[in-house]
Design an enzyme around this catalytic site. Structure first.
Site, PDB file in Angstrom:
ATOM      1  N   ARG A 247       0.861  -1.184   0.000  1.00 45.86           N
ATOM      2  CA  ARG A 247       0.000   0.000   0.000  1.00 45.86           C
ATOM      3  C   ARG A 247       0.894   1.230   0.000  1.00 45.86           C
ATOM      4  NH1 ARG A 247      -2.800   0.368   4.925  1.00 45.86           N
ATOM      5  NH2 ARG A 247      -1.281   1.981   5.400  1.00 45.86           N
ATOM      6  N   GLU A 333       5.086   6.955   1.990  1.00 39.63           N
ATOM      7  CA  GLU A 333       5.871   5.730   2.081  1.00 39.63           C
ATOM      8  C   GLU A 333       5.135   4.641   1.335  1.00 39.63           C
ATOM      9  OE1 GLU A 333       5.950   4.121   6.019  1.00 39.63           O
ATOM     10  OE2 GLU A 333       3.769   4.204   6.220  1.00 39.63           O
ATOM     11  N   ASN A 335       4.110   0.692   2.077  1.00 38.07           N
ATOM     12  CA  ASN A 335       4.116  -0.431   3.011  1.00 38.07           C
ATOM     13  C   ASN A 335       4.195  -1.725   2.228  1.00 38.07           C
ATOM     14  OD1 ASN A 335       3.330   1.072   5.610  1.00 38.07           O
ATOM     15  ND2 ASN A 335       1.726   1.684   4.177  1.00 38.07           N
ATOM     16  N   SER A 340      -2.756  -2.879   5.920  1.00 38.10           N
ATOM     17  CA  SER A 340      -4.038  -3.286   6.501  1.00 38.10           C
ATOM     18  C   SER A 340      -5.191  -2.459   5.987  1.00 38.10           C
ATOM     19  CB  SER A 340      -3.961  -3.180   8.018  1.00 38.10           C
ATOM     20  OG  SER A 340      -3.781  -1.842   8.392  1.00 38.10           O
ATOM     21  N   LYS A 497      12.517   2.718   5.281  1.00 37.75           N
ATOM     22  CA  LYS A 497      12.699   4.154   5.032  1.00 37.75           C
ATOM     23  C   LYS A 497      14.020   4.452   4.342  1.00 37.75           C
ATOM     24  CE  LYS A 497       9.010   5.561   7.252  1.00 37.75           C
ATOM     25  NZ  LYS A 497       8.536   4.162   7.370  1.00 37.75           N
ATOM     26  N   LYS A 555      12.599  10.674  10.291  1.00 36.17           N
ATOM     27  CA  LYS A 555      11.984   9.337  10.338  1.00 36.17           C
ATOM     28  C   LYS A 555      13.024   8.286  10.657  1.00 36.17           C
ATOM     29  CE  LYS A 555       8.364  10.077   6.899  1.00 36.17           C
ATOM     30  NZ  LYS A 555       7.678   9.393   5.786  1.00 36.17           N
ATOM     31  N   GLU A 559      10.241   0.658  11.461  1.00 34.92           N
ATOM     32  CA  GLU A 559       8.790   0.718  11.324  1.00 34.92           C
ATOM     33  C   GLU A 559       8.191   0.771  12.725  1.00 34.92           C
ATOM     34  OE1 GLU A 559       6.782   0.992   8.915  1.00 34.92           O
ATOM     35  OE2 GLU A 559       7.715   0.258   7.087  1.00 34.92           O
ATOM     36  N   GLY A 560       7.042   1.306  12.840  1.00 35.47           N
ATOM     37  CA  GLY A 560       6.407   1.350  14.157  1.00 35.47           C
ATOM     38  C   GLY A 560       5.995   2.769  14.454  1.00 35.47           C
ATOM     39  N   ARG A 639      -7.747   7.633   4.904  1.00 37.40           N
ATOM     40  CA  ARG A 639      -7.859   7.847   6.342  1.00 37.40           C
ATOM     41  C   ARG A 639      -7.661   9.324   6.628  1.00 37.40           C
ATOM     42  NH1 ARG A 639      -3.248   4.127   8.226  1.00 37.40           N
ATOM     43  NH2 ARG A 639      -2.520   4.794   6.181  1.00 37.40           N
TER      44      ARG A 639
END
Lengths: 663, 663
Positions: A247, A333, A335, A340, A497, A555, A559-560, A639
């Site tokens: 995504r 970015e 994914n 999800s 990244k 950044k 990830e997280g 979103r």
């Protein structure tokens, strides 16, 4: 055209059968509120700000509804969500309600030391929730984003609704939010190219290893992933087929510089990310507009639904073209693991279609773009499963224990069974370590007496997912197996990244993409991305960023969620970090998204405010070592979150599921 | 055939490719546990009880699954329910968990005085929940039944999950429950006849008035309804079209007498209800069987889904014919107002299909009968709406304030919009009294500036729905209007207990139905129904019932849950009631349903036990004064509850949504 900045109410004699009454409202810090009145045409805004988001006003003013009607509308939308499976565990949603005030500052403060390793303990959620964006991240810690913030409040008392048989609706916007139709198309058209780029990058372990070597020195997680890559690269290949479910996330960038360079509508002239200039500064003033849509004159029929105050039909926006003021999508970015919300996002569009059509918020012949994400993702998985060619085999979803967003995942499981009669099972990495075996001959992966055709990861992207070496062993076992991995280790690393930054130039892309036009298209959606390594002129950009922190986002390679730094936090972090620590981070020019009014509905309660949106484009890719079998854009995800007026609001986002309304 | 009553395990060499291991288990009070073993054929039970439910064992043994596998199975079923909208407010479901112990005795005790008027305060729920059955009522106060019990605990502290944006799944059985295929067909075939009967009865105000006159003397609610009937009968007819949405409820009756009379399979020889004799006594012993289905030998593929203990493919039961032991359906009642669960019930069948197919609990080519209830009910409403012929008009659902089962109702609203673009609005009787008006010329009903084409009642069946005269005025307003009523007052009254009893003879039916074969078919599903009026030999049956209370159920004319009396409560009530009070009640022979093992899943927790089921058949009927426009069976509803071993368990039922598995 007569312009009257003091005019409080603007009648738009729209070209459809409706009338709108727009009431411009100056928002918090905004100073420009001039709005035009025209007698016969559509209104155009003249705004004395450097950044112009007036395209919203011209196209799709999200309705402002009277309070009594709002109640009925929220009730209808919420009940649609609850009966159609746009659901989450209440704990998560309630936690998110507290997230904005509680977690943002804390997480950014603790991040400041730059020790990414330990901090990512806050990122129990999904990588999309963790996705850093150029602006305050929509996904970061947000609703739609998973549980970055929920993880930190999981133990909070007073939940009372933690019984797993209880759900609430996922947060959603009451109305869809405007996205320029041309931009939506552009991102969709780009997706197959990005799918292919990731594939090619993943097939170059040398590139990945060299690009990530320095980051791995200070980031144990990256080092771990790299070591798996090295291990399996040295072994005989067990599976030629790869499945990519990605995504790519974008935000609109309302860059004043666009006004000069984007003379036509095709988006080609957009200044490349690297050229983004001071005009994009985060403190620019946006013209904020709110619109109150009053009840149409002739009342009664088909107009309002529950009270005598209602809204009007909006003009059909399809025929509008983007103008020089149209903001452009910039990539946050991509994914490549555990992307999800294919499930819940798809249904959200149905909910918006229901609300919009039932209340005539749009002209009858305009349907929201169908969201094919769930269908396409399941189709991709089923196709990979068929390529494995063992009728009794299953698809294994690698899950986190205690997943809060399991209903989104269940949609895939149900769709796979009901459409394809393919079984999906759920296993944690710990369970895989404990129970899974490889057969000696074929390296087939067996879990609990079932052969795994496809290993689909909805976990494994965060250090939290590997509390012990056992889980790493489980990951390696999958990687060594004959199962089709989604993603395999190369795909996973291609989404980091540092790799994103390393691919942000023409020269870098040219290593993997031969068509210069494709490269140019890709570059047009990139913001400036900068290495912090002293070996790559990192010191110079660090100096600039410390001087002008509001122009950048810091950044971590990690990830997280909640680890991106902005403003003073960024300044402080860059000041104290060692060169080695900096090498595990990148800098990105900050995206300045336009804002639009909407309602965010959380746990049955609606809050109106200015929001910013993040658009995700799913991609599905299947290839073996000789050919590409499937390569397509596969639906979208929008979103949105309340725009924080504190522009340092790191990961403060309480995001909500939204749908794009093409304008 | 060799019979070994002590055998603990029976291998069924079934005719399909599966093997089953059945473990007979003696239940609480059951004494007969003999089970047969055959070497090659299917096992047959030899049971030393007068009542025989061994047909279950021969046909569809609901699987007993190992605990570890059960967990995964319940998780899957519950998540399917939660994502597909089989949902309710948690308050209701949690209340139901307490209902069995708390409400049953209290409500029956307070009912004993026979003062139906005040007692019905406990019946805030749905009439189906309130439906008295011949046995302990499945609908009564139960899950599937609505909120009869919830109403009494609504104020209970400690709910904690009462936020309306939070839902849990409606209680459901983990597996479908067996229903003889021939009986299911028989009930469906009968439905159009019952639809027509209700229509004809509703068109005879004289019959209704005379039949209900005596009951109205002691029952103010009935009197109120009758007075509306008289009022509108005296006025000019405003609307010729009527819409009936009914649900006839049945339970299987395992009557030992069937063994002698039902020599063949067509069900025609079943003893008429009026002829039911002592052999149907409620204290008869049932042979209870549980079956543990072990894992199929060759494991792995497509067999189990989550743990290494699984279940086997059941034989395809379609080719089995009913035998002399097959229990027959007996009618509990017909709901002519607010028949609910068309929405949730339909989806429950999809959930069972998912669980059954995914785990090979049935042969692959056997699908559960599709449940068309939601589709058919919406279709009927849309058709009535078209007959009203005003494009801007809406369907108004008359609702209770604070409805707990609103998601079932929302399914209708969504379906009406998405399939037919017909709007449904929700109004309480109080709102209708306050806001609704009739236009003077056409008597069109206007609510909140919208014309109402169809008034569909999901409220108004209980005295609780009329707290003041205002609500009665609202009801009358609707009744006088040009809106198509579903039901109109005649339909409502035609569904009362007293009318049911009055229609239970050949002579009575012959007033409305000309075909003697249809009358005979109807009589074949009736249990004995008796008037308690001194003018209709009531005294004799009262004497019998006081002597043999276990053979009867005492039902108040009142709709509303928890008011049926059994056993000692019945005895006591009949002893103390005045003749006038008795006239507002009827007596019915008690149905003795066979029991079968299943799991009831409530709030994520499964409980295995013996259950009894109640089958509802929906009917949709549209007519004007010259012709029948639509008349059909419209899907089904199966609800099951744990069989109470206390045979006096009045309304103790905690019912769960179920699906019929035809055997």
């Amino acid at each position: 055209m007569s312009v009257d900045p003091s005019s409080a109410t603007v009648e738009l004699a729209a070209d459809s059968a409706s009338t709108l009454t727009a009431t411009p409202t100056a928002t918090g810090t905004a100073t420009a509120t001039a709005t035009a009145t025209t007698a016969t045409g559509t209104a155009t805004a003249a705004v004395d700000a450097t950044l112009d988001s007036s395209w919203y006003a011209e196209t799709y003013p999200v309705p402002e509804v009277h309070e009594a009607f709002l109640y009925a509308l929220v009730e209808q939308a919420k009940d649609y969500a609850l009966t159609h499976g746009i659901v989450m565990t209440p704990k998560l949603v309630m936690a998110m309600a507290h997230a904005e005030s509680a977690t943002a500052r804390a997480s950014s403060a603790s991040s400041a030391a730059g020790a990414a390793q330990s901090k990512s303990a806050a990122s129990g959620g999904h990588p999309s929730s963790a996705s850093g964006s150029g602006s305050s991240s929509v996904g970061g810690g947000g609703a739609a984003g998973g549980s970055a913030s929920a993880a930190s409040v999981a133990g909070r008392p007073g939940g009372g609704v933690s019984v797993t048989a209880t759900v609430t609706h996922a947060p959603f916007t009451l109305f869809p939010s405007p996205i320029p139709a041309a931009e939506l198309k552009r991102a969709q058209a780009l997706q197959p190219h990005f799918n292919e780029l990731i594939h090619r990058v993943s097939q170059s372990p040398e590139f990945l290893a060299s690009t990530l070597a320095e980051a791995a020195e200070s980031d144990v997680f990256t080092a771990h992933l790299l070591s798996i890559l090295k291990t399996v690269s040295a072994e005989e290949k067990t599976q030629k087929v790869v499945l990519g479910i990605h995504r790519a996330d974008y935000m609109l960038h309302a860059d004043a510089s666009l006004q000069s360079v984007a003379a036509n509508d095709d988006g080609e002239e957009v200044a490349s990310a690297a050229a983004a200039d001071d005009a994009a500064a985060g403190d620019a003033v946006h013209a904020q507009k709110r619109r109150r849509v009053d009840r149409e004159g002739d009342a009664a029929n088909d107009q309002s639904d529950s009270v005598a105050t209602a809204v009007s039909t909006l003009p059909d926006a399809r025929h509008r073209s983007s103008t020089s003021k149209t903001p452009r999508l910039k990539q946050v970015e991509i994914n490549t693991i555990a992307a999800s919300f294919g499930g819940l996002g798809s249904i959200t569009t149905r909910m918006h279609e229901y609300i919009m059509s039932r209340h005539n918020f749009k002209s009858e012949n305009l349907a929201l773009p169908e969201n094919v994400a769930l269908a396409k993702l399941a189709e991709g998985m089923a196709q990979a499963w068929r390529l494995y060619n063992k009728p009794g085999a299953v698809i294994m979803m690698v899950v986190q224990p205690g997943e809060h967003n399991s209903y989104d995942q269940r949609w895939m499981e149900h769709t796979l069974w009901e459409r394809y009669h393919v079984k999906m099972i759920r296993q944690t990495l710990t369970e895989i370590y404990t129970y899974a075996i490889l057969d000696d001959v074929e390296k087939a992966l067996w879990v609990d007496a079932r052969e795994v055709a496809v290993a689909y990861f909805r976990a494994g992207y965060s250090p939290l997912d590997y509390p012990t070496e056992d889980e790493w062993d489980g990951r390696l076992l999958i990687e060594r197996s004959r199962a089709i991995k989604c993603p395999n280790i190369g795909y996973h690393l291609a989404g980091t990244k540092k790799v994103q930054q390393a691919l942000s130039t023409h020269e870098a892309l040219a290593q993997f993409i031969s068509d210069p036009e494709v490269i140019s298209d890709m570059l047009s959606v990139f913001m400036g991305l900068y290495s912090l390594s002293p070996h790559e002129n990192g010191d110079a950009i660090v100096k600039t960023a410390i001087e002008q922190p509001h122009k950048f986002v810091l950044k971590p390679q990690r990830e997280g969620g909640g680890n991106n730094l902005y403003g003073e936090d960024l300044q402080r972090a860059l000041t104290v970090m060692t060169a080695q620590q900096r090498s595990a981070h990148i800098l990105m020019d900050r995206i300045t998204p336009p804002k639009v009014a909407n309602y965010i509905v959380r746990h049955g309660l609606a809050q109106r405010g200015e929001i910013v949106s993040e658009l995700g484009i799913y991609g599905v890719f299947i290839a073996d070592d000789s050919r590409i079998i499937k390569n397509e854009a596969a639906g979208h995800l929008l979103r949105s979150k309340l725009a924080s007026f504190d522009d340092g609001g790191v990961a403060a986002g309480v995001a909500a599921l939204d749908s794009p309304f093409p304008v």
